[in-house]
Design a protein around this motif. Structure first.
Motif, PDB file in Angstrom:
ATOM      1  N   ILE A  76       0.838  -1.204   0.000  1.00 38.07           N
ATOM      2  CA  ILE A  76       0.000   0.000   0.000  1.00 38.07           C
ATOM      3  C   ILE A  76       0.873   1.255   0.000  1.00 38.07           C
ATOM      4  CG2 ILE A  76      -1.627   1.344   1.411  1.00 38.07           C
ATOM      5  CD1 ILE A  76      -2.929  -1.347   2.217  1.00 38.07           C
ATOM      6  N   ALA A  77       1.948   1.233   0.774  1.00 41.30           N
ATOM      7  CA  ALA A  77       2.852   2.387   0.803  1.00 41.30           C
ATOM      8  C   ALA A  77       3.427   2.638  -0.593  1.00 41.30           C
ATOM      9  CB  ALA A  77       3.973   2.145   1.817  1.00 41.30           C
ATOM     10  N   GLN A  78       3.814   1.572  -1.268  1.00 39.60           N
ATOM     11  CA  GLN A  78       4.374   1.686  -2.616  1.00 39.60           C
ATOM     12  C   GLN A  78       3.317   2.211  -3.605  1.00 39.60           C
ATOM     13  OE1 GLN A  78       5.954  -2.081  -4.092  1.00 39.60           O
ATOM     14  NE2 GLN A  78       7.990  -1.138  -4.077  1.00 39.60           N
ATOM     15  N   TRP A  79       2.102   1.722  -3.487  1.00 42.37           N
ATOM     16  CA  TRP A  79       1.000   2.150  -4.356  1.00 42.37           C
ATOM     17  C   TRP A  79       0.695   3.628  -4.146  1.00 42.37           C
ATOM     18  CZ3 TRP A  79      -4.136   3.712  -3.242  1.00 42.37           C
ATOM     19  CH2 TRP A  79      -5.045   3.674  -4.315  1.00 42.37           C
ATOM     20  N   LEU A  80       0.708   4.082  -2.906  1.00 41.72           N
ATOM     21  CA  LEU A  80       0.436   5.503  -2.639  1.00 41.72           C
ATOM     22  C   LEU A  80       1.513   6.389  -3.275  1.00 41.72           C
ATOM     23  CD1 LEU A  80      -0.786   5.277   1.065  1.00 41.72           C
ATOM     24  CD2 LEU A  80      -2.140   6.116  -0.882  1.00 41.72           C
ATOM     25  N   THR A  81       2.750   5.912  -3.275  1.00 41.64           N
ATOM     26  CA  THR A  81       3.828   6.671  -3.898  1.00 41.64           C
ATOM     27  C   THR A  81       3.730   6.612  -5.419  1.00 41.64           C
ATOM     28  OG1 THR A  81       5.275   6.223  -2.024  1.00 41.64           O
ATOM     29  CG2 THR A  81       6.335   6.907  -4.073  1.00 41.64           C
ATOM     30  N   ASN A  82       3.608   5.405  -5.966  1.00 40.65           N
ATOM     31  CA  ASN A  82       3.659   5.243  -7.425  1.00 40.65           C
ATOM     32  C   ASN A  82       2.407   5.768  -8.129  1.00 40.65           C
ATOM     33  OD1 ASN A  82       6.110   4.034  -7.018  1.00 40.65           O
ATOM     34  ND2 ASN A  82       5.348   1.942  -7.258  1.00 40.65           N
ATOM     35  N   VAL A  83       1.254   5.552  -7.545  1.00 41.58           N
ATOM     36  CA  VAL A  83      -0.007   5.903  -8.213  1.00 41.58           C
ATOM     37  C   VAL A  83      -0.485   7.302  -7.812  1.00 41.58           C
ATOM     38  CG1 VAL A  83      -2.439   5.202  -8.528  1.00 41.58           C
ATOM     39  CG2 VAL A  83      -0.637   3.459  -8.399  1.00 41.58           C
ATOM     40  N   HIS A  84      -0.220   7.702  -6.574  1.00 43.93           N
ATOM     41  CA  HIS A  84      -0.770   8.969  -6.083  1.00 43.93           C
ATOM     42  C   HIS A  84       0.278  10.026  -5.736  1.00 43.93           C
ATOM     43  CE1 HIS A  84      -4.988   7.765  -6.012  1.00 43.93           C
ATOM     44  NE2 HIS A  84      -4.571   6.586  -5.600  1.00 43.93           N
ATOM     45  N   GLY A  85       1.562   9.679  -5.874  1.00 47.87           N
ATOM     46  CA  GLY A  85       2.600  10.666  -5.629  1.00 47.87           C
ATOM     47  C   GLY A  85       2.753  11.087  -4.178  1.00 47.87           C
ATOM     48  N   VAL A  86       2.386  10.179  -3.268  1.00 49.40           N
ATOM     49  CA  VAL A  86       2.604  10.465  -1.843  1.00 49.40           C
ATOM     50  C   VAL A  86       4.061  10.145  -1.518  1.00 49.40           C
ATOM     51  CG1 VAL A  86       1.951   9.871   0.527  1.00 49.40           C
ATOM     52  CG2 VAL A  86       0.203   9.937  -1.271  1.00 49.40           C
ATOM     53  N   THR A  87       4.818  11.131  -1.101  1.00 55.75           N
ATOM     54  CA  THR A  87       6.260  10.919  -0.929  1.00 55.75           C
ATOM     55  C   THR A  87       6.629  10.421   0.462  1.00 55.75           C
ATOM     56  OG1 THR A  87       6.412  13.272  -0.502  1.00 55.75           O
ATOM     57  CG2 THR A  87       7.018  12.524  -2.704  1.00 55.75           C
ATOM     58  N   ALA A  88       5.899  10.864   1.488  1.00 58.94           N
ATOM     59  CA  ALA A  88       6.254  10.471   2.857  1.00 58.94           C
ATOM     60  C   ALA A  88       5.478   9.225   3.257  1.00 58.94           C
ATOM     61  CB  ALA A  88       5.954  11.606   3.825  1.00 58.94           C
ATOM     62  N   THR A  89       6.100   8.063   3.079  1.00 50.79           N
ATOM     63  CA  THR A  89       5.444   6.819   3.470  1.00 50.79           C
ATOM     64  C   THR A  89       6.413   5.947   4.251  1.00 50.79           C
ATOM     65  OG1 THR A  89       6.074   5.610   1.478  1.00 50.79           O
ATOM     66  CG2 THR A  89       3.976   6.790   1.396  1.00 50.79           C
ATOM     67  N   VAL A  90       5.855   5.100   5.094  1.00 42.57           N
ATOM     68  CA  VAL A  90       6.624   4.050   5.753  1.00 42.57           C
ATOM     69  C   VAL A  90       5.923   2.738   5.436  1.00 42.57           C
ATOM     70  CG1 VAL A  90       7.373   3.071   7.959  1.00 42.57           C
ATOM     71  CG2 VAL A  90       7.375   5.560   7.637  1.00 42.57           C
ATOM     72  N   GLY A  91       6.594   1.884   4.672  1.00 41.83           N
ATOM     73  CA  GLY A  91       6.033   0.577   4.346  1.00 41.83           C
ATOM     74  C   GLY A  91       6.531  -0.433   5.356  1.00 41.83           C
ATOM     75  N   MET A  92       5.619  -1.182   5.928  1.00 41.96           N
ATOM     76  CA  MET A  92       6.030  -2.186   6.913  1.00 41.96           C
ATOM     77  C   MET A  92       5.286  -3.485   6.638  1.00 41.96           C
ATOM     78  SD  MET A  92       4.356  -0.287  10.278  1.00 41.96           S
ATOM     79  CE  MET A  92       5.045  -1.508  11.420  1.00 41.96           C
ATOM     80  N   ASN A  93       5.391  -4.416   7.545  1.00 37.36           N
ATOM     81  CA  ASN A  93       4.651  -5.660   7.351  1.00 37.36           C
ATOM     82  C   ASN A  93       4.316  -6.275   8.699  1.00 37.36           C
ATOM     83  OD1 ASN A  93       3.399  -7.840   5.974  1.00 37.36           O
ATOM     84  ND2 ASN A  93       4.926  -7.728   4.346  1.00 37.36           N
ATOM     85  N   LEU A  94       3.543  -7.336   8.658  1.00 32.21           N
ATOM     86  CA  LEU A  94       2.993  -7.921   9.871  1.00 32.21           C
ATOM     87  C   LEU A  94       4.083  -8.312  10.853  1.00 32.21           C
ATOM     88  CD1 LEU A  94       0.288 -10.176   8.196  1.00 32.21           C
ATOM     89  CD2 LEU A  94      -0.005  -7.892   9.200  1.00 32.21           C
ATOM     90  N   GLY A  95       3.895  -7.940  12.106  1.00 38.42           N
ATOM     91  CA  GLY A  95       4.853  -8.278  13.149  1.00 38.42           C
ATOM     92  C   GLY A  95       5.903  -7.219  13.377  1.00 38.42           C
ATOM     93  N   GLY A  96       6.026  -6.285  12.431  1.00 37.47           N
ATOM     94  CA  GLY A  96       7.043  -5.245  12.550  1.00 37.47           C
ATOM     95  C   GLY A  96       6.549  -4.051  13.341  1.00 37.47           C
ATOM     96  N   SER A  97       7.493  -3.315  13.891  1.00 36.86           N
ATOM     97  CA  SER A  97       7.170  -2.087  14.619  1.00 36.86           C
ATOM     98  C   SER A  97       7.942  -0.927  14.032  1.00 36.86           C
ATOM     99  CB  SER A  97       7.531  -2.222  16.106  1.00 36.86           C
ATOM    100  OG  SER A  97       6.745  -3.209  16.721  1.00 36.86           O
ATOM    101  N   TYR A  98       7.395   0.260  14.202  1.00 33.90           N
ATOM    102  CA  TYR A  98       8.045   1.476  13.733  1.00 33.90           C
ATOM    103  C   TYR A  98       7.909   2.519  14.837  1.00 33.90           C
ATOM    104  CZ  TYR A  98       9.211   5.544  10.925  1.00 33.90           C
ATOM    105  OH  TYR A  98       9.794   6.692  10.446  1.00 33.90           O
ATOM    106  N   ASP A  99       9.035   3.164  15.148  1.00 30.79           N
ATOM    107  CA  ASP A  99       9.024   4.147  16.227  1.00 30.79           C
ATOM    108  C   ASP A  99       8.898   5.546  15.658  1.00 30.79           C
ATOM    109  OD1 ASP A  99       9.303   5.529  18.582  1.00 30.79           O
ATOM    110  OD2 ASP A  99      10.806   4.138  19.365  1.00 30.79           O
ATOM    111  N   LEU A 100       7.771   6.173  15.974  1.00 28.61           N
ATOM    112  CA  LEU A 100       7.528   7.532  15.490  1.00 28.61           C
ATOM    113  C   LEU A 100       8.189   8.589  16.359  1.00 28.61           C
ATOM    114  CD1 LEU A 100       3.714   7.436  14.758  1.00 28.61           C
ATOM    115  CD2 LEU A 100       5.472   8.218  13.172  1.00 28.61           C
ATOM    116  N   GLY A 101       8.802   8.165  17.451  1.00 25.92           N
ATOM    117  CA  GLY A 101       9.266   9.128  18.442  1.00 25.92           C
ATOM    118  C   GLY A 101       8.114   9.397  19.404  1.00 25.92           C
ATOM    119  N   GLY A 102       8.114   8.654  20.504  1.00 23.80           N
ATOM    120  CA  GLY A 102       7.015   8.796  21.465  1.00 23.80           C
ATOM    121  C   GLY A 102       5.827   7.912  21.164  1.00 23.80           C
ATOM    122  N   VAL A 103       5.750   7.385  19.955  1.00 23.49           N
ATOM    123  CA  VAL A 103       4.662   6.470  19.590  1.00 23.49           C
ATOM    124  C   VAL A 103       5.265   5.281  18.847  1.00 23.49           C
ATOM    125  CG1 VAL A 103       2.481   6.169  18.363  1.00 23.49           C
ATOM    126  CG2 VAL A 103       3.082   8.430  19.265  1.00 23.49           C
TER     127      VAL A 103
END
Ligand code: NI
Ligand code: MN
Length: 228
Positions: A76-103
Motif C-alpha cells: 500500500i505504501a508503494q501504491w500511494l507513492t507510485n499511483v498517487h505521488g505520496v512521498t512520505a510513506t513508511v512501508g512495513m509488514n505484519l509483526g514489525g514495529s516502527y518508532d515515530l518518536g514517542g509512539v
C-alpha cells in the motif's frame, strides 16, 4: 500521557496527543456518516490498515495537503507513492514495529482481504497496536475473530477498537469473545452504522459488553470524543 480519540464515522479515527495528530483509515468525503470533510482534517501521521476504499479513500489527498507520513503495509505504501505521488510513506509488514518518536506502531495480523481501489494487490490486511507513552491501544482493523488476537493483549490494553458491523467483519457476538480475550480497560466499536448492511445496535452491543466482560464500552456518535 492522555490521548483524545475522535470517531470520524465508519473505521476512521483521529488520535491527538500533546505532540501528534494520528489519523487511522481516512474515509470521509464518500462516507455517509463522516462529520468532517477530507479538506478540513489535520494529521501528521496516517495509518492505513488495508487497501479497501472505505479505509484508504482520502489517504492520498490528506497526506499531500498536510505532509503527513502514511504508515501502511509495504504494498500500500508503494501504491500511494507510485499511483498517487505520496512521498512520505513508511512501508512495513505484519509483526514489525516502527518508532515515530514517542509512539510505537506495531502492525499485527487481521483476517480479511486488502485489494486496492484500482484492483492492485494490497498486500495483507492488518491491525495496529500503538504504544503511546504508558498506554497501549489496539485497532483491530477489518477482521474476523481469531484466537491469536489474544496475543496482542500481552502487556495489557488500555483500549481496543473492534469492528462490530458483521457481514464484512466480526459482528457483536464475536466481538464479545474478542473482548474477553483482549481484556482491555475500555473498548470502542467501529465499522458499523455506515450503511444498512452493517447497521447494528451499538446500545445492545454495549449492554452485552457490560454483562459479559469486564471492559468499559465507549459508544460515541460520529464526531464524538473520549479520552484514553
Ligand atoms: Ni475491508
Ligand atoms: Mn471496511
Amino acid at each position: 500521557m492522555r490521548t483524545e480519540l475522535t470517531w470520524l464515522g465508519h473505521a476512521c479515527w483521529q488520535l491527538r496527543t500533546a505532540e501528534r495528530t494520528i489519523l487511522i483509515d481516512p474515509f470521509l468525503d464518500e462516507s455517509p456518516t463522516a462529520p468532517v470533510r477530507a479538506a478540513d482534517i489535520e494529521a501528521d501521521v496516517i495509518l492505513v490498515t488495508h487497501g479497501h476504499f472505505d479505509h484508504i479513500a482520502d489517504a492520498a489527498p490528506i497526506a499531500k495537503r498536510t505532509g503527513a507520513t502514511v504508515i501502511a503495509n509495504f504494498e500500500i505504501a508503494q501504491w500511494l507513492t507510485n499511483v498517487h505521488g505520496v512521498t512520505a510513506t513508511v512501508g512495513m509488514n505484519l509483526g514489525g514495529s516502527y518508532d515515530l518518536g514517542g509512539v510505537r506502531v506495531t502492525m499485527v495480523p487481521a483476517w480479511h482481504s486488502s485489494q486496492l481501489p484500482d484492483g492492485s494487490y494490497g498486500g495483507n490486511p492488518g491491525g495496529f497496536v500503538l504504544q503511546l507513552g504508558d498506554k497501549r491501544l489496539y485497532f483491530a482493523g477489518d477482521t474476523a475473530l481469531f484466537s491469536d488476537m489474544q496475543l496482542f493483549a500481552r502487556g495489557g490494553l488500555d483500549l481496543a477498537v473492534l469492528p462490530i458491523g458483521d457481514l464484512f467483519t466480526m459482528g457483536i457476538e464475536d466481538s464479545i469473545q474478542a473482548i474477553r480475550w483482549l481484556a482491555p480497560k475500555q473498548v470502542a466499536p467501529s465499522h458499523y452504522g455506515t450503511w444498512p448492511p452493517i447497521a447494528v445496535d451499538a446500545g445492545q452491543w454495549a449492554a452485552a459488553v457490560r454483562r459479559e466482560t469486564s471492559a468499559e464500552p465507549i459508544v460515541v456518535e460520529p464526531g464524538g470524543k473520549f479520552l484514553v
